[in-house]
Design an enzyme around this catalytic site. Structure first.
Site, mmCIF file in Angstrom:
data_model
loop_
_atom_site.group_PDB
_atom_site.id
_atom_site.type_symbol
_atom_site.label_atom_id
_atom_site.label_comp_id
_atom_site.label_asym_id
_atom_site.label_seq_id
_atom_site.Cartn_x
_atom_site.Cartn_y
_atom_site.Cartn_z
ATOM 1 N N LYS A 117 54.308 101.800 44.675
ATOM 2 C CA LYS A 117 54.731 101.790 46.079
ATOM 3 C C LYS A 117 55.766 100.696 46.251
ATOM 4 O O LYS A 117 55.511 99.537 45.899
ATOM 5 C CB LYS A 117 53.548 101.536 47.016
ATOM 6 C CG LYS A 117 53.964 101.513 48.495
ATOM 7 C CD LYS A 117 52.761 101.453 49.429
ATOM 8 C CE LYS A 117 52.297 100.040 49.673
ATOM 9 N NZ LYS A 117 51.270 99.971 50.741
ATOM 10 N N ASP A 121 57.260 102.489 51.430
ATOM 11 C CA ASP A 121 56.558 101.974 52.609
ATOM 12 C C ASP A 121 57.556 101.225 53.486
ATOM 13 O O ASP A 121 58.103 100.196 53.086
ATOM 14 C CB ASP A 121 55.427 101.044 52.170
ATOM 15 C CG ASP A 121 54.588 100.536 53.340
ATOM 16 O OD1 ASP A 121 54.834 100.970 54.482
ATOM 17 O OD2 ASP A 121 53.682 99.722 53.107
ATOM 18 N N LYS A 170 58.321 98.658 48.914
ATOM 19 C CA LYS A 170 58.645 98.355 50.299
ATOM 20 C C LYS A 170 60.139 98.601 50.530
ATOM 21 O O LYS A 170 60.971 98.254 49.681
ATOM 22 C CB LYS A 170 58.303 96.902 50.623
ATOM 23 C CG LYS A 170 56.817 96.560 50.497
ATOM 24 C CD LYS A 170 56.000 97.179 51.609
ATOM 25 C CE LYS A 170 54.546 96.698 51.543
ATOM 26 N NZ LYS A 170 53.737 97.194 52.687
ATOM 27 N N SER A 229 51.658 97.692 44.920
ATOM 28 C CA SER A 229 52.615 97.606 46.014
ATOM 29 C C SER A 229 53.635 96.539 45.653
ATOM 30 O O SER A 229 53.267 95.403 45.346
ATOM 31 C CB SER A 229 51.893 97.246 47.315
ATOM 32 O OG SER A 229 52.798 97.149 48.383
ATOM 33 N N LYS A 253 42.866 101.593 56.035
ATOM 34 C CA LYS A 253 42.622 100.176 55.784
ATOM 35 C C LYS A 253 41.396 99.785 56.599
ATOM 36 O O LYS A 253 41.381 99.960 57.821
ATOM 37 C CB LYS A 253 43.830 99.334 56.188
ATOM 38 C CG LYS A 253 45.028 99.508 55.276
ATOM 39 C CD LYS A 253 46.206 98.676 55.744
ATOM 40 C CE LYS A 253 47.392 98.824 54.782
ATOM 41 N NZ LYS A 253 48.606 98.156 55.305
ATOM 42 N N GLY A 282 46.091 98.210 50.984
ATOM 43 C CA GLY A 282 45.711 96.836 50.718
ATOM 44 C C GLY A 282 46.320 95.873 51.709
ATOM 45 O O GLY A 282 47.358 96.140 52.316
ATOM 46 N N ASP A 317 49.993 104.611 58.908
ATOM 47 C CA ASP A 317 49.255 103.384 58.623
ATOM 48 C C ASP A 317 49.018 102.662 59.941
ATOM 49 O O ASP A 317 47.967 102.808 60.581
ATOM 50 C CB ASP A 317 50.054 102.535 57.628
ATOM 51 C CG ASP A 317 49.457 101.147 57.358
ATOM 52 O OD1 ASP A 317 48.389 100.828 57.907
ATOM 53 O OD2 ASP A 317 50.068 100.387 56.592
ATOM 54 N N GLU A 373 55.606 105.965 53.968
ATOM 55 C CA GLU A 373 54.565 105.393 54.811
ATOM 56 C C GLU A 373 55.154 104.726 56.052
ATOM 57 O O GLU A 373 56.041 103.877 55.945
ATOM 58 C CB GLU A 373 53.750 104.376 54.003
ATOM 59 C CG GLU A 373 52.550 103.813 54.739
ATOM 60 C CD GLU A 373 51.762 102.840 53.874
ATOM 61 O OE1 GLU A 373 50.732 102.334 54.380
ATOM 62 O OE2 GLU A 373 52.155 102.578 52.728
#
Length: 369
Positions: free
Chosen positions: A162, A189, A164, A136, A263, A291, A239, A214
């Site tokens: 991934k 994400d 952000k 990530s 998660k 995570g 999520d 996400e």
């Protein structure tokens, strides 16, 4: 499972690099380390993943300490358990507080597996000997920094990137990544940074062949996500909206997503994580393990969970060295060719290093049974 004592340790570890998302930047990790010890001197371990502030979810380290100390542990003192699945039933009168519940339940799962002489992965029903992992990548100052990180971890064999995103840090970033890496498995994400007013921007992401996007919309939403998913070819992954198998059932009924991120802390523990996994498998919905910047013990729980059959997408569980100068377990979690070997030793399969743990304790408290 005759518990003799529970020890809560408030820990603070500095991250190797700041980690920025649309909700803020983390420089270090505050968390609660839970140790559940039985009458035979065997300990089970877990971490609370709540942060120091209520920006990702409403729980914090301080609220977790309060809920564990004043409610959850006293409940266990009054209600002996024989199996980890009993923990969620014991805690059911307490609404929410999923991360607090998960941390205690996780330590009991570890203890249970050790008492049975089996790995935590086996206790959960896991079958995989190795799991695929990705990384990530937080929001950076420049796109070139993202490209450099991807270059490093593609070279190390990681199976998925991934990134952000947030308004203003999205289309150009994805375009530049795809220009240099047209085929690397890539997901975005958003951490709830968008609304339906941004639908044109979100639909434009269909051009980048993403594995998923996400949680683009509200942290508690499944209705608007259904409207968005109907207009996008890119799978939406939920999520923050998902706390239980019941939430998943409703999201699938509405068509809110095509992927679920599990998660452990967000859904209240391993027992609920298994229920979500099984429900998604029955409905042909892939899952992956997200995570929360865990230290080694929390990371070990993620590895065990990801060994279950429907974790068909690489998760966030990178090597310890991605985040920490030194971790609090022996050996540290390592990645080889983009995969982590699932330990076959009893429990989480990694040994907590008590000397290193002592270095990072802010304070602790022991509850006797």
């Amino acid at each position: 499972m005759e518990i003799q004592r529970i020890v809560l340790r408030h820990m603070k570890m500095q991250l190797l690099h700041p980690f920025t998302t649309s909700v803020g930047t983390e420089y270090d990790k505050d968390f609660i380390l839970v140790e559940v010890r039985d009458k035979d001197g065997i300990s089970g371990w877990a971490e609370s993943v709540a942060a120091g502030d209520p920006f990702y979810k409403e729980e914090t380290v301080k609220t977790n300490w309060h809920i564990m100390s004043d409610f959850l542990i006293p409940m266990l003192q009054k209600s002996p358990i024989s199996h980890p699945d009993d923990v969620s039933k014991c805690f059911s009168p307490i609404r929410g507080n999923f991360m607090a519940k998960s941390a205690i339940e996780g330590a009991i799962w570890d203890l249970y597996a050790k008492k049975q002489g089996i790995s935590l992965a086996t206790a959960l029903g896991g079958m995989r000997k190795k799991i695929d992992v990705g990384i990530s990548i937080g929001i950076q100052d420049h796109v070139e920094q993202v490209l450099d990180i991807i270059d490093e971890y593609v070279g190390k064999g990681y199976k998925r990137m991934k990134v952000k995103i947030q308004p203003g840090w999205d289309i150009n970033v994805l375009k530049q990544i795809r220009k240099k890496y047209p085929d690397v498995p890539l997901m975005a994400d958003a951490n709830c940074a968008y609304s339906l007013k941004d639908i044109d921007t979100l639909k434009a992401m269909d051009d980048f062949n993403l594995t998923m996007i996400e949680q683009p919309l509200g942290f508690d939403d499944i209705v608007d996500h259904a409207q968005l998913q109907a207009q996008m070819k890119t799978p939406i992954c939920l999520d923050e909206s998902i706390h239980s198998a019941e939430d998943v059932r409703k999201a699938l009924y509405l068509g809110s997503c095509k992927v679920i991120n599990i998660k452990i802390g967000r859904v209240g523990g391993l027992t609920e994580s298994k229920k979500i996994h099984d429900l998604c498998e029955e409905n042909n919905i892939p899952v992956w393990c997200g995570g929360m910047l865990e230290a080694g013990i929390g990371r070990a729980h993620n590895v065990a969970l990801t060994s279950l059959s429907n974790f068909t997408l690489p998760g966030d569980t990178a090597a310890s060295s991605r985040y920490w100068k030194e971790d609090i377990i022996d050996p540290e979690v390592t990645v080889e060719d983009g995969m982590i070997s699932v330990p076959d030793k009893p429990g989480i399969g990694y040994e907590p290093n008590r000397d290193r743990i002592e270095k990072y304790i802010l304070y602790s408290h022991t509850f006797h049974f």
